[in-house]
Motif scaffolding. Structure first.
Motif, PDB file in Angstrom:
ATOM      1  N   PRO A  83      21.615 -28.284 -63.765  1.00 16.81           N
ATOM      2  CA  PRO A  83      22.728 -28.096 -62.835  1.00 16.81           C
ATOM      3  C   PRO A  83      23.039 -26.610 -62.675  1.00 16.81           C
ATOM      4  O   PRO A  83      22.657 -25.794 -63.519  1.00 16.81           O
ATOM      5  N   PRO A  84      23.762 -26.257 -61.607  1.00 16.05           N
ATOM      6  CA  PRO A  84      24.177 -24.861 -61.456  1.00 16.05           C
ATOM      7  C   PRO A  84      25.157 -24.482 -62.571  1.00 16.05           C
ATOM      8  O   PRO A  84      25.724 -25.359 -63.232  1.00 16.05           O
ATOM      9  N   PRO A  85      25.362 -23.192 -62.782  1.00 13.80           N
ATOM     10  CA  PRO A  85      26.296 -22.759 -63.831  1.00 13.80           C
ATOM     11  C   PRO A  85      27.710 -23.312 -63.600  1.00 13.80           C
ATOM     12  O   PRO A  85      28.077 -23.609 -62.457  1.00 13.80           O
ATOM     13  N   PRO A  86      28.480 -23.434 -64.669  1.00 13.49           N
ATOM     14  CA  PRO A  86      29.859 -23.912 -64.529  1.00 13.49           C
ATOM     15  C   PRO A  86      30.631 -23.063 -63.503  1.00 13.49           C
ATOM     16  O   PRO A  86      30.463 -21.854 -63.434  1.00 13.49           O
ATOM     17  N   ASP A 100      22.837 -22.629 -54.588  1.00 14.76           N
ATOM     18  CA  ASP A 100      23.010 -21.601 -53.555  1.00 14.76           C
ATOM     19  C   ASP A 100      24.329 -20.861 -53.726  1.00 14.76           C
ATOM     20  O   ASP A 100      24.384 -19.637 -53.575  1.00 14.76           O
ATOM     21  N   GLU A 101      25.378 -21.585 -54.049  1.00 17.31           N
ATOM     22  CA  GLU A 101      26.685 -20.954 -54.287  1.00 17.31           C
ATOM     23  C   GLU A 101      26.594 -19.976 -55.465  1.00 17.31           C
ATOM     24  O   GLU A 101      27.097 -18.853 -55.390  1.00 17.31           O
ATOM     25  N   ALA A 102      25.948 -20.389 -56.536  1.00 17.17           N
ATOM     26  CA  ALA A 102      25.809 -19.526 -57.719  1.00 17.17           C
ATOM     27  C   ALA A 102      24.950 -18.307 -57.398  1.00 17.17           C
ATOM     28  O   ALA A 102      25.289 -17.183 -57.781  1.00 17.17           O
ATOM     29  N   LEU A 110      25.729 -14.249 -57.426  1.00 13.70           N
ATOM     30  CA  LEU A 110      24.918 -13.317 -58.214  1.00 13.70           C
ATOM     31  C   LEU A 110      24.210 -12.281 -57.342  1.00 13.70           C
ATOM     32  O   LEU A 110      23.563 -11.376 -57.860  1.00 13.70           O
ATOM     33  N   GLY A 111      24.301 -12.455 -56.018  1.00 12.70           N
ATOM     34  CA  GLY A 111      23.686 -11.496 -55.108  1.00 12.70           C
ATOM     35  C   GLY A 111      22.189 -11.663 -54.936  1.00 12.70           C
ATOM     36  O   GLY A 111      21.501 -10.728 -54.536  1.00 12.70           O
ATOM     37  N   VAL A 112      21.675 -12.856 -55.218  1.00 10.49           N
ATOM     38  CA  VAL A 112      20.240 -13.103 -55.062  1.00 10.49           C
ATOM     39  C   VAL A 112      19.959 -13.377 -53.580  1.00 10.49           C
ATOM     40  O   VAL A 112      20.505 -14.321 -53.009  1.00 10.49           O
ATOM     41  N   PRO A 113      19.106 -12.569 -52.947  1.00 11.92           N
ATOM     42  CA  PRO A 113      18.788 -12.787 -51.530  1.00 11.92           C
ATOM     43  C   PRO A 113      18.135 -14.150 -51.307  1.00 11.92           C
ATOM     44  O   PRO A 113      17.406 -14.653 -52.172  1.00 11.92           O
ATOM     45  N   GLU A 114      18.365 -14.735 -50.140  1.00 12.35           N
ATOM     46  CA  GLU A 114      17.807 -16.055 -49.829  1.00 12.35           C
ATOM     47  C   GLU A 114      16.295 -16.094 -49.998  1.00 12.35           C
ATOM     48  O   GLU A 114      15.739 -17.083 -50.462  1.00 12.35           O
TER      49      GLU A 114
END
Length: 142
Positions: free
Chosen positions: A31-34, A40-42, A46-50
């Motif tokens: 799962p995504p982080p708490p 995608d929201e996480a 975190l600033g990770v480009p698509e």
């Protein structure tokens, strides 16, 4: 004290290969982080480009027993035999005369998921089918 570990696969398509292993092993996507409803929201936070969001994926045993499987994107395809492989115990605890049939059932399921058969191993110490996952990594169903 025993140490926890994860198994890491190099992959051309981590999410796709992760889906194969999750289905084969009965695992689930991590799962995504708490605090985040989706990956995608996480990754936005975190600033990770698509264009870089396909670099890794992970799946885990929902019961917390088996090791986590982490899949990391690499540019090259697999070119040689694995030095380490997974033995997936699909017939554990069954009498020897029923193991072959159980392995055969799981071979068909694995093939339907995208695996390929390599060879049969039938020895006094046990029976197994050597397989390759969708990206060519060897594993055994036994």
């Amino acid at each position: 004290m025993a140490l926890a570990f994860q198994v890491t696969f190099d992959a051309r398509d981590p999410k796709r290969l992760g889906a194969f292993w999750a289905e084969l092993l009965g695992y689930t996507d991590d799962p995504p982080p708490p605090g985040f409803a989706t990956w995608d929201e996480a990754l936005d936070a975190l600033g990770v480009p698509e264009g870089e969001r396909d670099r890794a994926w992970a799946v885990s045993d929902p019961h917390g027993v088996g090791p986590r499987i982490f899949l990391q994107k690499v540019p090259e395809v697999k070119t040689a035999k694995n030095r380490v492989h997974l033995d997936v115990n699909v017939a554990a605890g069954l009498p020897r005369d029923r193991r072959r049939a159980r392995v055969a059932e799981e071979v068909e399921r694995a093939v339907a998921l995208g695996a390929t058969r390599v060879r049969e191993v039938d020895e006094p110490t046990g029976y197994a089918m050597v397989m390759r996952d969708p990206e060519g990594n060897e594993f055994c169903l036994q």
